[in-house]
Scaffold this active site. Structure first.
Site, PDB file in Angstrom:
ATOM      1  NE  ARG A 119     -15.411 -24.285   5.819  1.00 53.26           N
ATOM      2  CZ  ARG A 119     -16.079 -25.348   5.384  1.00 53.26           C
ATOM      3  NH1 ARG A 119     -15.427 -26.395   4.900  1.00 53.26           N
ATOM      4  NH2 ARG A 119     -17.379 -25.363   5.446  1.00 53.26           N
ATOM      5  CE  LYS A 140      -2.660  -5.361   4.862  1.00 53.06           C
ATOM      6  NZ  LYS A 140      -2.795  -3.910   4.606  1.00 53.06           N
ATOM      7  CD  GLU A 182       3.990   0.783  -2.889  1.00 51.40           C
ATOM      8  OE1 GLU A 182       4.357   1.037  -1.723  1.00 51.40           O
ATOM      9  OE2 GLU A 182       2.797   0.813  -3.239  1.00 51.40           O
ATOM     10  CE  LYS A 224       4.015  -5.870   2.551  1.00 47.17           C
ATOM     11  NZ  LYS A 224       3.014  -5.712   1.509  1.00 47.17           N
ATOM     12  CD  GLU A 234      -2.700  -2.341   8.042  1.00 51.30           C
ATOM     13  OE1 GLU A 234      -2.287  -3.049   7.117  1.00 51.30           O
ATOM     14  OE2 GLU A 234      -3.241  -1.250   7.905  1.00 51.30           O
ATOM     15  NE  ARG A 238       0.711  -5.918   6.518  1.00 52.34           N
ATOM     16  CZ  ARG A 238       0.557  -7.157   6.072  1.00 52.34           C
ATOM     17  NH1 ARG A 238       0.444  -8.150   6.919  1.00 52.34           N
ATOM     18  NH2 ARG A 238       0.493  -7.399   4.790  1.00 52.34           N
ATOM     19  CG  ASN A 242      -1.029   1.944   4.986  1.00 49.34           C
ATOM     20  OD1 ASN A 242      -1.288   1.447   3.903  1.00 49.34           O
ATOM     21  ND2 ASN A 242      -1.364   1.371   6.125  1.00 49.34           N
ATOM     22  CG  HIS A 245      -0.053   3.660   0.370  1.00 50.40           C
ATOM     23  ND1 HIS A 245       1.303   3.862   0.390  1.00 50.40           N
ATOM     24  CD2 HIS A 245      -0.269   2.585  -0.447  1.00 50.40           C
ATOM     25  CE1 HIS A 245       1.891   2.936  -0.372  1.00 50.40           C
ATOM     26  NE2 HIS A 245       0.956   2.153  -0.880  1.00 50.40           N
ATOM     27  CG  HIS A 249      -5.081   4.214  -1.281  1.00 50.74           C
ATOM     28  ND1 HIS A 249      -4.909   3.651  -0.025  1.00 50.74           N
ATOM     29  CD2 HIS A 249      -4.496   3.364  -2.153  1.00 50.74           C
ATOM     30  CE1 HIS A 249      -4.242   2.504  -0.150  1.00 50.74           C
ATOM     31  NE2 HIS A 249      -3.975   2.319  -1.432  1.00 50.74           N
ATOM     32  CG  HIS A 262      -0.617   1.660  -5.886  1.00 46.42           C
ATOM     33  ND1 HIS A 262      -1.615   2.077  -5.037  1.00 46.42           N
ATOM     34  CD2 HIS A 262       0.381   1.191  -5.104  1.00 46.42           C
ATOM     35  CE1 HIS A 262      -1.235   1.857  -3.792  1.00 46.42           C
ATOM     36  NE2 HIS A 262      -0.020   1.323  -3.801  1.00 46.42           N
TER      37      HIS A 262
HETATM   38  P1  NAD Z   1      -1.085  -5.048 -12.059  1.00 41.36           P
HETATM   39  O1  NAD Z   1      -1.084  -6.436 -11.621  1.00 41.36           O
HETATM   40  O2  NAD Z   1      -2.370  -4.445 -12.458  1.00 41.36           O
HETATM   41  O3  NAD Z   1      -0.021  -4.890 -13.236  1.00 41.36           O
HETATM   42  C1  NAD Z   1       0.096  -3.659 -13.897  1.00 41.36           C
HETATM   43  C2  NAD Z   1       0.008  -3.838 -15.408  1.00 41.36           C
HETATM   44  O4  NAD Z   1       1.207  -4.421 -15.880  1.00 41.36           O
HETATM   45  C3  NAD Z   1      -1.116  -4.764 -15.848  1.00 41.36           C
HETATM   46  O5  NAD Z   1      -1.701  -4.245 -16.996  1.00 41.36           O
HETATM   47  C4  NAD Z   1      -0.392  -6.068 -16.165  1.00 41.36           C
HETATM   48  O6  NAD Z   1      -1.055  -6.825 -17.128  1.00 41.36           O
HETATM   49  C5  NAD Z   1       0.928  -5.570 -16.668  1.00 41.36           C
HETATM   50  N1  NAD Z   1       2.060  -6.469 -16.485  1.00 41.36           N
HETATM   51  C6  NAD Z   1       2.290  -7.300 -15.440  1.00 41.36           C
HETATM   52  N2  NAD Z   1       3.480  -7.898 -15.577  1.00 41.36           N
HETATM   53  C7  NAD Z   1       4.007  -7.443 -16.734  1.00 41.36           C
HETATM   54  C8  NAD Z   1       5.225  -7.683 -17.401  1.00 41.36           C
HETATM   55  N3  NAD Z   1       6.157  -8.494 -16.892  1.00 41.36           N
HETATM   56  N4  NAD Z   1       5.447  -7.038 -18.574  1.00 41.36           N
HETATM   57  C9  NAD Z   1       4.516  -6.184 -19.081  1.00 41.36           C
HETATM   58  N5  NAD Z   1       3.355  -5.906 -18.478  1.00 41.36           N
HETATM   59  C10 NAD Z   1       3.104  -6.534 -17.319  1.00 41.36           C
HETATM   60  O7  NAD Z   1      -0.515  -4.043 -10.988  1.00 41.36           O
HETATM   61  P2  NAD Z   1       0.681  -3.998  -9.949  1.00 41.36           P
HETATM   62  O8  NAD Z   1       1.165  -2.617 -10.037  1.00 41.36           O
HETATM   63  O9  NAD Z   1       1.641  -5.105 -10.067  1.00 41.36           O
HETATM   64  O10 NAD Z   1      -0.112  -4.195  -8.586  1.00 41.36           O
HETATM   65  C11 NAD Z   1      -1.163  -3.332  -8.221  1.00 41.36           C
HETATM   66  C12 NAD Z   1      -2.181  -4.105  -7.449  1.00 41.36           C
HETATM   67  O11 NAD Z   1      -1.529  -4.656  -6.306  1.00 41.36           O
HETATM   68  C13 NAD Z   1      -3.320  -3.277  -6.947  1.00 41.36           C
HETATM   69  O12 NAD Z   1      -4.519  -3.968  -7.160  1.00 41.36           O
HETATM   70  C14 NAD Z   1      -3.051  -3.152  -5.459  1.00 41.36           C
HETATM   71  O13 NAD Z   1      -4.223  -3.036  -4.700  1.00 41.36           O
HETATM   72  C15 NAD Z   1      -2.326  -4.417  -5.169  1.00 41.36           C
HETATM   73  N6  NAD Z   1      -1.440  -4.346  -4.006  1.00 41.36           N
HETATM   74  C16 NAD Z   1      -1.559  -5.286  -3.058  1.00 41.36           C
HETATM   75  C17 NAD Z   1      -0.740  -5.275  -1.962  1.00 41.36           C
HETATM   76  C18 NAD Z   1      -0.849  -6.353  -0.940  1.00 41.36           C
HETATM   77  O14 NAD Z   1      -0.203  -6.280   0.091  1.00 41.36           O
HETATM   78  N7  NAD Z   1      -1.632  -7.375  -1.208  1.00 41.36           N
HETATM   79  C19 NAD Z   1       0.234  -4.291  -1.816  1.00 41.36           C
HETATM   80  C20 NAD Z   1       0.359  -3.339  -2.801  1.00 41.36           C
HETATM   81  C21 NAD Z   1      -0.490  -3.377  -3.897  1.00 41.36           C
HETATM   82 ZN    ZN Z   2       1.217   0.647  -2.252  1.00 40.47          ZN
END
Ligand code: NAD
Ligand code: ZN
Length: 355
Positions: A119, A140, A182, A224, A234, A238, A242, A245, A249, A262
């Site tokens: 939990r 999130k 972003e 942010k 949200e 908030r 988006n 997005h 998306h 992304h």
């Molecule tokens: P990711 O975590 O998939 O990383 C992108 C790629 O870079 C991966 O292949 C990873 O292995 C690699 N990588 C990570 N760090 C590295 C480094 N230092 N050097 C080399 N390679 C590295 O993607 P991301 O772009 O960081 O995040 C995208 C994800 O975040 C999505 O799943 C999205 O839904 C989520 N997200 C969440 C929120 C939230 O508020 N929770 C907001 C925006 C995005």
């Molecule tokens: Zn985003």
């Protein structure tokens, strides 16, 4: 630099800078009493590149390590299940902590593990991507369902975020672009001075000076935080986060995750939202200048030719923000002044056709 994040449910620090990971040990000993176990969750890429650097500062904690597949593949039910099994097998309990060591995908997965294991147990974000300046702040956390991205999740705030800029040096350029989109988004929705600063100073994402990177991330995190602190769950402002997005998306999912990052998809979505803002709200935005700038940074600025507009529209309708035949869009009255608008399908389709 330290940023204090304030939400209704919690207050926590974000430490930003080169080498901040080295403070992690001290934080663990002062912040937790009777810490039983430390579980590091990471992905294959980050494990290879950087895990050793984290392990040397955590030796005395003898951490358990769980490694997920890299990228979006981390956010499946199977990986989530395996992570929970690892947590149980290694006897984690409510006095344990999870360290999320990776990009947004690892952050989302491990945050959801932390939110749901017994939990809810504490976790700390150690982001390794630029995009994670966004995902690591706000609480999130989620995994994906085959029927929809981020559909299974929770709100769970970390105890702290350690954003060590040294770890970002190994990011591939398309991931730099993804994250920086972003940053630009944060400027567009909240701060016209910041936007102008970016446009004047950022010319090459391949060789961002550390000070510019650091300033951009700190600014992005503060923005942010402003939106999130007013609206943790949200129901109000908030939603402005988006910007870009809704179409972004749709492009991401139509292209297949992994073919377009992304942020690169969101950039096209932002251009679309800015066009709509000029047209529908009479925003006076110099769009061609903006497009030239982001093109020079290496962004794709057109909708990929193989995508069907009708399919994009139907994807946009599945968005959590859509209502009936209209789709809710974040538009701008001006830079720094976002507004939510319901736009009909036919207007959206026309604007896609003339993109
Ligand atoms: P990711 O975590 O998939 O990383 C992108 C790629 O870079 C991966 O292949 C990873 O292995 C690699 N990588 C990570 N760090 C590295 C480094 N230092 N050097 C080399 N390679 C590295 O993607 P991301 O772009 O960081 O995040 C995208 C994800 O975040 C999505 O799943 C999205 O839904 C989520 N997200 C969440 C929120 C939230 O508020 N929770 C907001 C925006 C995005
Ligand atoms: Zn985003």
């Amino acid at each position: 630099e330290t940023i204090q994040i304030q939400t209704a449910s919690k207050k926590y620090p974000v430490f930003v800078g080169e080498g901040v990971r080295k403070e992690l040990g001290t934080f663990l000993s002062t912040h937790f009493t009777n810490l039983t176990r430390v579980l590091i969750m990471t992905d294959e890429t980050v494990e290879k590149l950087h895990l050793e650097k984290l392990l040397v500062v955590l030796k005395e904690w003898n951490p358990v390590i769980f490694t997920a597949p890299s990228g979006e593949k981390a956010k499946t039910f199977e990986v989530y299940y395996d992570a929970l099994s690892a947590a149980l097998e290694n006897r984690l309990d409510r006095k344990s902590v999870i360290l999320s060591f990776g990009g947004g995908a690892v952050g989302d997965l491990s945050g959801f593990v932390a939110a749901s294991f017994m939990r809810g147990i504490p976790f700390i974000q150690i982001p390794t991507t630029i995009l994670a300046h966004d995902s690591a702040v706000g609480g999130k956390v989620a995994i994906n369902h085959p029927l929809g991205k981020n559909m299974i999740g929770a709100f769970h705030q970390p105890e702290a975020v350690f954003y060590d800029l040294e770890l970002l040096k190994t990011l591939p350029i398309q991931e730099v672009r993804s994250g920086f989109a972003e940053v630009i988004k944060h400027a567009l929705i909240a701060d016209s001075d910041f936007y102008l600063w970016l446009k004047t100073n950022i010319h090459d994402l391949n060789s961002l000076p550390l000070s510019q990177l650091s300033d951009s991330l700190v600014k992005g995190i503060r923005i942010k935080n402003e939106f999130v602190s007013q609206d943790e769950r949200e129901t109000g402002v908030r939603v402005f986060l988006n910007l870009g997005h809704t179409l972004g998306h749709a492009i991401e999912s139509e292209m297949g995750y992994g073919n377009f990052t992304h942020g690169e998809a969101v950039m096209i979505g932002m251009i679309y939202a800015l066009k709509l803002s000029n047209k529908l709200l009479g925003m006076n935005f110099q769009l061609s200048e903006f497009v030239d700038w982001v093109k020079s940074l290496g962004y794709e600025t057109d909708i990929p030719g193989q995508l069907s507009f009708e399919r994009l529209i139907s994807k946009m309708k599945q968005d959590k923000k859509s209502v009936g035949e209209s789709i809710r869009f974040v538009l701008l009255d001006s830079v720094g002044q976002p507004r939510l608008e319901e736009i009909s399908e036919s207007v959206l389709l026309n604007e896609l056709k003339s993109f």
